[in-house]
Write a protein that holds these residues in place. Structure first.
Motif, PDB file in Angstrom:
ATOM      1  N   UNK A 179       5.807   4.729   0.713  1.00 49.75           N
ATOM      2  CA  UNK A 179       6.408   6.045   0.944  1.00 49.75           C
ATOM      3  C   UNK A 179       7.278   6.002   2.201  1.00 49.75           C
ATOM      4  N   UNK A 219      -4.984  10.095  -0.312  1.00 44.44           N
ATOM      5  CA  UNK A 219      -4.541   9.466  -1.565  1.00 44.44           C
ATOM      6  C   UNK A 219      -3.040   9.649  -1.809  1.00 44.44           C
ATOM      7  N   UNK A 220      -2.394  10.428  -0.967  1.00 45.26           N
ATOM      8  CA  UNK A 220      -0.984  10.719  -1.238  1.00 45.26           C
ATOM      9  C   UNK A 220      -0.014   9.928  -0.362  1.00 45.26           C
ATOM     10  N   UNK A 221      -0.530   8.889   0.275  1.00 46.07           N
ATOM     11  CA  UNK A 221       0.352   8.025   1.075  1.00 46.07           C
ATOM     12  C   UNK A 221       0.919   8.729   2.278  1.00 46.07           C
ATOM     13  N   UNK A 245       6.935  12.852  -2.934  1.00 49.65           N
ATOM     14  CA  UNK A 245       6.850  12.756  -1.482  1.00 49.65           C
ATOM     15  C   UNK A 245       8.192  12.302  -0.880  1.00 49.65           C
ATOM     16  N   UNK A 269       3.578  10.822  -7.521  1.00 50.01           N
ATOM     17  CA  UNK A 269       3.419  11.388  -6.169  1.00 50.01           C
ATOM     18  C   UNK A 269       4.351  10.721  -5.160  1.00 50.01           C
ATOM     19  N   UNK A 270       4.718   9.467  -5.401  1.00 43.29           N
ATOM     20  CA  UNK A 270       5.666   8.804  -4.503  1.00 43.29           C
ATOM     21  C   UNK A 270       7.055   9.434  -4.689  1.00 43.29           C
ATOM     22  N   UNK A 310       0.850  -1.187   0.000  1.00 41.06           N
ATOM     23  CA  UNK A 310       0.000   0.000   0.000  1.00 41.06           C
ATOM     24  C   UNK A 310       0.897   1.252   0.000  1.00 41.06           C
ATOM     25  N   UNK A 311       0.433   2.284  -0.669  1.00 46.75           N
ATOM     26  CA  UNK A 311       1.283   3.463  -0.919  1.00 46.75           C
ATOM     27  C   UNK A 311       1.868   4.050   0.362  1.00 46.75           C
ATOM     28  N   UNK A 312       1.055   4.088   1.413  1.00 44.65           N
ATOM     29  CA  UNK A 312       1.531   4.653   2.684  1.00 44.65           C
ATOM     30  C   UNK A 312       2.782   3.910   3.178  1.00 44.65           C
ATOM     31  N   UNK A 313       2.772   2.588   3.023  1.00 44.16           N
ATOM     32  CA  UNK A 313       3.940   1.792   3.424  1.00 44.16           C
ATOM     33  C   UNK A 313       5.113   2.048   2.486  1.00 44.16           C
ATOM     34  N   UNK A 371      -6.458   3.626  -2.538  1.00 45.52           N
ATOM     35  CA  UNK A 371      -5.790   4.922  -2.320  1.00 45.52           C
ATOM     36  C   UNK A 371      -4.496   5.017  -3.125  1.00 45.52           C
TER      37      UNK A 371
END
Lengths: 315, 299
Positions: free
Chosen positions: A256, B297-299, A287, A283-284, A251-254, B257
């Motif tokens: 990043x 949506x931006x992690x 960020x 976006x990754x 998942x993107x949060x992980x 997301x």
């Protein structure tokens, strides 16, 4: 490796082609040379299990046919410095001592001086290539904490041997590449990666690492069942979602969070290190690095700048 | 065809029995009303051994019949087993019956080629792995077999169920048995339970007891397996609730997301509808709700 079934293919079609990339993710514009299809190293997470239907290894050894395709591709390209690699459908070095397929390519790129050849491997055997190495060949190693090598890359060379071989390539006048790919999230991975980065900075000349890629584990959905079937605990630890390209990824949060941690650790060791992400979203990139890399062309331009900085007018 | 006294038959000898379950209420009612129409096939031995007709003989016993119609056949044990399997092929076997057929062939040392041939007739892939799963299923106890038959579980789900140890499987079956779930929902649930088992080394079913339905169980498992995704979904739902969007405005976000953009959908029938929608959007923009959603949506 003695029991390998090796087939020599008739040269036809495009053996040199664009890296397929993946939808909605930024690709570095790599060119792949399918010199060998299939890999004897058989890493547990390898996506070749999903893409290649045959256990046999196919060799394309018609070198003039291949170099003519490389010439054609470099001749067509007017904007970017092309980077070619043989490690997309196989390991670049695992079978090279036996089949000696890289040597003519290394010499070809050394003569042309208009593009780079990357030999990407987990197999630390480069002594046979040392006499013919030149700056237009990048010796690259995929690296991971030794725990992952022990458990998921059982047939490959240990980390210290890979780093020793990379050092040998640097000493022979080459730049080297490093690939943190796949990066696997498992309990305690943060500490293991910190030690890995420590080892790299201690053993290698950081200024002679031409590029370093970061790529968290991603795979086609059909491999999920394969990992479950084989109880691949390390590979299944993180939180996977189905990405826009249909591939399973953390998942993107992980992503990043992990990329940011590694990016900072690496930059702390060498501020000028060229770090890029393999198949990540805009976006990754922003960020983690603060840079705006909005498409493949932007990333290729970053590569061009890096290469020009290191090679000056010699390419 | 002969009429055979039930006493002359060893009704407990199940060496050729592949039927599961043996209890069949409809068949028993039918036999009670008009008797056994189709004769059984019995192996010529003393006492006689049933080759086909196990359900019929069970019903006959239950109904207290003294005699049954049967054909006596001289055959080797392997021929008798094949006869039993082929006799049943036409009616469409359930997974447990297929498992029994294959396990009996393996135990009787049939050559692999012959077993694979039968697997094809049973619409199974003739692979060693598939065979292994079916043999394992045949050796399992009633709770698992009953569950598989009742739910019409697919091959994949059978494979998943066999991955758990006996204690875990008991807990899972008792958790799932009261639920009405489709095979695909069962697959999702089992996949998540397996992921927990692989990651943690064991399945802890506490916190999963007495789910309202299959979807409730899936949601609880999702929370355990995907804590980040679940918490983001919760935050999104809270923000959307605070936005109090009217039915003609919807904000769509990638379910995982991943996409860095959101879609705002408006359904309008007039300029006034559009004006009202824009006012509402402007209000939630000013209140920072759009920013909160974009941040997710931006992690």
């Amino acid at each position: 490796m003695n029991s390998l079934r090796v087939e020599h293919a008739v040269s036809e079609g495009n053996i040199v082609r664009d890296c397929p990339g993946t939808k909605d993710h930024i690709c570095c514009g790599y060119k792949t040379i399918d010199l060998i299809e299939g890999c004897p190293l058989s890493c547990s997470y390898c996506i070749l299990k999903a893409y290649l239907n045959t256990p046999a290894i196919t060799i394309h050894d018609n070198i003039p046919y291949i170099t003519s395709q490389i010439d054609e591709m470099t001749g067509r390209e007017v904007r970017h410095i092309l980077r070619f690699g043989t490690g997309e459908l196989s390991d670049s070095l695992a079978l090279d001592r036996r089949y000696k397929l890289n040597r003519p390519l290394v010499e070809f790129f050394g003569e042309r001086k208009n593009a780079l050849l990357e030999l990407k491997s987990k197999w630390a055997s480069i002594d046979h290539l040392i006499p013919c190495l030149n700056p237009y060949t990048i010796i690259s190693f995929s690296v991971a904490p030794q725990r992952i090598i022990d458990e998921e890359e059982k047939r490959t060379s240990p980390l210290y041997k890979r780093l020793k071989a990379a050092k040998k390539a640097q000493d022979a006048g080459c730049f080297v590449g490093l690939h943190f790919d796949p990066i696997i999230i498992y309990p305690g991975f943060e500490k293991d990666y910190r030690y890995l980065i420590e080892d790299i900075s201690r053993l290698l000349d950081m200024d002679r690492i031409i590029w370093l890629s970061l790529g968290l584990l991603r795979f086609p959905p059909k491999l999920l069942g394969h990992y479950i079937e084989h109880n691949r605990r390390n590979l299944l630890y993180g939180e996977f979602i189905r990405g826009e390209d249909g591939k399973m990824r953390y998942i993107k949060q992980q992503r990043v969070k992990v990329y940011t941690m590694l990016y900072r650790m690496l930059k702390k060791k060498s501020k000028g290190l060229f770090i890029y992400f393999c198949m990540e979203r805009e976006d990754v990139w922003r960020k983690v690095t603060g840079m705006t890399v909005k498409d493949d062309d932007d990333l290729m331009t970053l590569f061009d700048e890096r290469i020009k900085n290191l090679y000056g007018g010699n390419i | 065809m002969k009429t055979i006294p039930l006493n002359n038959i060893d009704t407990d000898d199940r060496r050729f029995c592949i039927s599961y379950p043996l209890e069949d209420k409809t068949l028993a009612e039918s036999i009670g009303e008009i008797g056994i129409v189709q004769p059984l096939i019995l192996l010529d031995a003393s006492p006689l051994i049933v080759i086909t007709g196990f359900k019929r003989i069970m019903s006959a016993k239950k109904l207290g019949l003294a005699n049954i119609p049967a054909i006596i056949k001289k055959a080797r044990a392997d021929e008798a087993l094949l006869l039993s399997i082929h006799d049943n092929l036409g009616r469409g076997l359930n997974a447990v019956e297929k498992a029994h057929a294959l396990e009996k062939m393996v135990s009787a040392d049939f050559p692999r080629q012959k077993i694979f041939g039968i697997m094809e007739l049973l619409s199974l892939k003739p692979h060693e792995k598939v065979l292994g799963n079916f043999v394992a299923l045949a050796n399992e106890g009633r709770p698992l077999k009953d569950f598989i038959v009742r739910h019409g579980a697919s091959m994949k789900n059978i494979e998943y169920l066999l991955k758990f140890d006996a204690r875990e499987r008991k807990g899972i079956i008792s958790l799932l048995s009261p639920l009405h779930i489709t095979d695909s929902l069962l697959r999702e649930i089992l996949e998540m339970l397996i992921l927990i088992r692989i990651r943690k080394g064991a399945v802890d079913l506490r916190g999963l007891r007495a789910p309202r339905d299959g979807r409730d169980l899936k949601a609880r498992l999702k929370k355990k397996n995907y804590p980040l995704l679940s918490s983001m979904e919760k935050r999104l739902s809270a923000v959307k609730q605070r936005c109090a969007l009217p039915p003609h405005i919807d904000i769509k976000i990638d379910p995982f997301f991943e996409k860095e953009y959101i879609d705002i959908l408006l359904k309008i029938k007039s300029e006034d509808d559009l004006r009202a929608a824009m006012e509402k959007l402007n209000a939630i923009l000013e209140d920072g709700y759009i920013r909160s959603i974009l941040e997710l949506t931006q992690g």
